[in-house]
Enzyme design. Structure first.
Site, PDB file in Angstrom:
ATOM      1  NE  ARG A  32     -36.668 -65.489 -41.746  1.00 57.81           N
ATOM      2  CZ  ARG A  32     -35.948 -66.295 -42.523  1.00 57.81           C
ATOM      3  NH1 ARG A  32     -34.628 -66.269 -42.499  1.00 57.81           N
ATOM      4  NH2 ARG A  32     -36.547 -67.121 -43.352  1.00 57.81           N
ATOM      5  CG  ASP A  33     -34.706 -65.267 -45.950  1.00 58.78           C
ATOM      6  OD1 ASP A  33     -33.500 -65.010 -45.850  1.00 58.78           O
ATOM      7  OD2 ASP A  33     -35.130 -66.323 -46.436  1.00 58.78           O
ATOM      8  CG  HIS A  48     -37.572 -70.414 -48.182  1.00 58.82           C
ATOM      9  ND1 HIS A  48     -38.166 -69.421 -47.425  1.00 58.82           N
ATOM     10  CD2 HIS A  48     -36.248 -70.108 -48.192  1.00 58.82           C
ATOM     11  CE1 HIS A  48     -37.264 -68.584 -46.984  1.00 58.82           C
ATOM     12  NE2 HIS A  48     -36.066 -68.976 -47.443  1.00 58.82           N
ATOM     13  CG  HIS A  83     -32.815 -67.862 -50.940  1.00 51.65           C
ATOM     14  ND1 HIS A  83     -32.564 -66.634 -50.374  1.00 51.65           N
ATOM     15  CD2 HIS A  83     -33.361 -68.624 -49.955  1.00 51.65           C
ATOM     16  CE1 HIS A  83     -32.933 -66.645 -49.093  1.00 51.65           C
ATOM     17  NE2 HIS A  83     -33.416 -67.853 -48.812  1.00 51.65           N
ATOM     18  CB  CYS A 139     -29.024 -67.342 -45.645  1.00 54.30           C
ATOM     19  SG  CYS A 139     -28.656 -68.251 -44.116  1.00 54.30           S
ATOM     20  CG  ASN A 199     -36.744 -65.998 -49.937  1.00 56.87           C
ATOM     21  OD1 ASN A 199     -36.164 -65.504 -49.011  1.00 56.87           O
ATOM     22  ND2 ASN A 199     -37.069 -67.264 -49.988  1.00 56.87           N
TER      23      ASN A 199
HETATM   24  P1  HMG Z   1     -25.179 -70.595 -29.253  1.00 55.13           P
HETATM   25  O1  HMG Z   1     -24.153 -69.494 -29.213  1.00 55.13           O
HETATM   26  O2  HMG Z   1     -24.700 -71.940 -29.637  1.00 55.13           O
HETATM   27  O3  HMG Z   1     -26.001 -70.846 -27.922  1.00 55.13           O
HETATM   28  O4  HMG Z   1     -26.340 -70.131 -30.241  1.00 55.13           O
HETATM   29  P2  HMG Z   1     -26.240 -70.092 -26.584  1.00 55.13           P
HETATM   30  O5  HMG Z   1     -27.421 -70.760 -26.021  1.00 55.13           O
HETATM   31  O6  HMG Z   1     -24.968 -70.075 -25.796  1.00 55.13           O
HETATM   32  O7  HMG Z   1     -26.628 -68.586 -26.931  1.00 55.13           O
HETATM   33  C1  HMG Z   1     -25.683 -67.562 -27.150  1.00 55.13           C
HETATM   34  C2  HMG Z   1     -26.209 -66.257 -26.566  1.00 55.13           C
HETATM   35  O8  HMG Z   1     -27.442 -65.915 -27.218  1.00 55.13           O
HETATM   36  C3  HMG Z   1     -26.548 -66.344 -25.087  1.00 55.13           C
HETATM   37  O9  HMG Z   1     -26.341 -65.047 -24.558  1.00 55.13           O
HETATM   38  C4  HMG Z   1     -28.007 -66.659 -25.079  1.00 55.13           C
HETATM   39  O10 HMG Z   1     -28.672 -66.222 -23.913  1.00 55.13           O
HETATM   40  C5  HMG Z   1     -28.505 -65.882 -26.258  1.00 55.13           C
HETATM   41  P3  HMG Z   1     -25.130 -64.750 -23.546  1.00 55.13           P
HETATM   42  O11 HMG Z   1     -25.354 -65.671 -22.395  1.00 55.13           O
HETATM   43  O12 HMG Z   1     -23.873 -65.095 -24.305  1.00 55.13           O
HETATM   44  O13 HMG Z   1     -25.282 -63.305 -23.232  1.00 55.13           O
HETATM   45  N1  HMG Z   1     -29.688 -66.484 -26.871  1.00 55.13           N
HETATM   46  C6  HMG Z   1     -30.779 -65.804 -27.214  1.00 55.13           C
HETATM   47  N2  HMG Z   1     -31.114 -64.509 -27.101  1.00 55.13           N
HETATM   48  C7  HMG Z   1     -32.313 -64.153 -27.557  1.00 55.13           C
HETATM   49  N3  HMG Z   1     -33.200 -65.004 -28.140  1.00 55.13           N
HETATM   50  C8  HMG Z   1     -32.894 -66.301 -28.276  1.00 55.13           C
HETATM   51  C9  HMG Z   1     -31.642 -66.736 -27.801  1.00 55.13           C
HETATM   52  N4  HMG Z   1     -31.040 -67.942 -27.785  1.00 55.13           N
HETATM   53  C10 HMG Z   1     -29.853 -67.773 -27.220  1.00 55.13           C
HETATM   54  N5  HMG Z   1     -33.772 -67.140 -28.841  1.00 55.13           N
HETATM   55  C11 HMG Z   1     -28.450 -70.200 -31.394  1.00 55.13           C
HETATM   56  C12 HMG Z   1     -27.371 -71.005 -30.668  1.00 55.13           C
HETATM   57  C13 HMG Z   1     -29.386 -71.169 -32.033  1.00 55.13           C
HETATM   58  C14 HMG Z   1     -29.163 -69.361 -30.347  1.00 55.13           C
HETATM   59  C15 HMG Z   1     -27.756 -69.289 -32.443  1.00 55.13           C
HETATM   60  O14 HMG Z   1     -26.946 -70.086 -33.243  1.00 55.13           O
HETATM   61  C16 HMG Z   1     -28.725 -68.528 -33.292  1.00 55.13           C
HETATM   62  O15 HMG Z   1     -29.459 -67.670 -32.816  1.00 55.13           O
HETATM   63  N6  HMG Z   1     -28.719 -68.801 -34.631  1.00 55.13           N
HETATM   64  C17 HMG Z   1     -29.637 -68.148 -35.547  1.00 55.13           C
HETATM   65  C18 HMG Z   1     -29.051 -68.104 -36.910  1.00 55.13           C
HETATM   66  C19 HMG Z   1     -30.025 -67.477 -37.858  1.00 55.13           C
HETATM   67  O16 HMG Z   1     -30.974 -66.808 -37.493  1.00 55.13           O
HETATM   68  N7  HMG Z   1     -29.769 -67.702 -39.185  1.00 55.13           N
HETATM   69  C20 HMG Z   1     -30.564 -67.156 -40.222  1.00 55.13           C
HETATM   70  C21 HMG Z   1     -31.924 -67.767 -40.316  1.00 55.13           C
HETATM   71  S1  HMG Z   1     -31.970 -69.350 -41.122  1.00 55.13           S
HETATM   72  C22 HMG Z   1     -32.216 -68.951 -42.796  1.00 55.13           C
HETATM   73  O17 HMG Z   1     -32.077 -67.821 -43.177  1.00 55.13           O
HETATM   74  C23 HMG Z   1     -32.675 -70.028 -43.725  1.00 55.13           C
HETATM   75  C24 HMG Z   1     -34.164 -69.916 -44.066  1.00 55.13           C
HETATM   76  O18 HMG Z   1     -34.463 -68.674 -44.677  1.00 55.13           O
HETATM   77  C25 HMG Z   1     -34.588 -71.058 -45.019  1.00 55.13           C
HETATM   78  C26 HMG Z   1     -33.691 -71.174 -46.278  1.00 55.13           C
HETATM   79  O19 HMG Z   1     -33.376 -70.150 -46.913  1.00 55.13           O
HETATM   80  O20 HMG Z   1     -33.359 -72.325 -46.589  1.00 55.13           O
HETATM   81  C27 HMG Z   1     -35.044 -70.061 -42.802  1.00 55.13           C
HETATM   82 MG    MG Z   2     -34.134 -68.188 -46.717  1.00 55.88          MG
END
Ligand code: HMG
Ligand code: MG
Length: 306
Positions: free
Chosen positions: A19-20, A211, A213, A244, A253
């Protein structure tokens, strides 16, 4: 008490490379190769693996095939699969995939949170009511991430008290553990001690994971502080794969091989076969088609003369 009197007999390693790691690759890795990586990770004895994300494919196209990955990943007794899940739609996908666990994620800084999930911190917490409670009711375990605790790529210093407030709310909603994220790998040991002192004054040690990095090479030093403070779960990514997409410049990480090498050398068990883990790191490098940054990944378990 000194660390060397207080080492635990064993700790839990939570693997995040599928994932990450893969979310930050420039090129999308085909599903079959992702499954090959998960198979290799399972063969190493890892028992907790975050296999994908059920987020918007528009936001993270690299993991758009999360449903297929989950459907094709090998199911092994004793190995729990998890996936990131930002909303109710993500929970529906996780339930269809029949995985054991989901992870919600939120940042301790407003700007990173908005760039990552397009919402304020307050709205993100409110939105989790459609994920955490319902997931627990359906028999899933829910983990929470609090990102940018050691520093934010947009705002700089972050008040860890805000992170603690968020963590307590996530636990109240039903998370079993909060993984504290040094998303951009800026932390140093004295800061880590201060953050953990704050959190562990109010949370139980088993409710806290680290967690880290490894962007600036301080992840293992921070993890040693975590061990001393009583933390018993550490997130890691084989080979150091990852970053990220919404934290510019973030590296992967801490490499799982580096973490496990250090822990085993200190007499702390993980249940992981380090040689098999090194093989999994080779699979990771092969499927992304470039060398990875992990130290043990590059040097091997022992030097030629060792
Ligand atoms: P949005 O654009 O504000 O909201 O996204 P939305 O509800 O309008 O969704 C946009 C489109 O995505 C729509 O499709 C939804 O249906 C679809 P459209 O109508 O335009 O065709 N959609 C989905 N499709 C599949 N599965 C879903 C889903 N939700 C909506 N679950 C949202 C808001 C939260 C969805 C978006 O911002 C998002 O997906 N963000 C994810 C970002 C991400 O994954 N970042 C990386 C992970 S975090 C990280 O790495 C940190 C971590 O490792 C810890 C650390 O290091 O500190 C965890
Ligand atoms: Mg991370």
């Amino acid at each position: 008490m000194s660390l060397f009197n207080a080492l635990p007999p064993e700790v839990s390693v939570y693997e995040v490379s599928p994932r990450d790691g893969l979310q930050n690759e420039a090129v999308t890795v085909p599903t079959t190769r992702k499954v090959r990586l998960i198979e290799a990770l399972c063969a190493s004895g890892l028992q907790r693996i975050e296999i994908t994300s059920f987020v918007s494919p528009k936001w993270v196209p690299q993991l758009a095939d999360g449903d297929e990955v989950a459907a094709n990943a090998p199911r092994i007794d004793g190995v729990a699969f998890s996936a990131l899940c930002p909303n109710g739609r993500g929970l529906e996908r996780a339930l269809a995939a029949e995985i054991e666990e989901v992870a919600v994620f939120i940042s301790a800084s407003e700007t990173h949170n908005r760039k990552n999930v397009n919402k304020t911190v307050a709205d993100t917490l409110a939105g989790f009511e459609e994920v955490i409670g319902p997931a627990v009711e359906q028999g899933l375990r829910v983990r929470g991430y609090v990102s940018t605790l050691w520093g934010c790529p947009y705002e700089g210093d972050v008040d860890p008290k805000e992170g603690l407030r968020i963590a307590k709310e996530l636990l109240k909603q039903g998370c079993y553990q909060i993984s504290l994220g040094d998303t951009i790998g800026v932390g140093t040991p004295v800061q880590t001690k201060a953050i953990l002192d704050l959190f562990l004054a109010e949370l139980a040690p088993e409710e806290v994971a680290l967690h880290m990095h490894d962007t600036r090479g301080t992840a293992l030093a921070n993890i040693v502080v975590g061990l001393e403070e009583g933390v018993r779960t550490f997130d890691a990514s084989v080979g150091g794969l990852g970053g990220c997409p919404y934290a510019p410049g973030a590296a992967g990480n801490v490499a799982t091989e580096d973490l496990v090498y250090m822990l085993h050398g200190m007499g702390v068990k993980t249940g992981i076969d380090l040689e098999a883990l090194v093989q999994a790191g080779r699979v990771a490098a092969a499927i992304v088609g470039h060398e990875l940054s992990g130290k043990v990944h590059k040097a091997g378990v022992r030097s030629l003369s060792g």
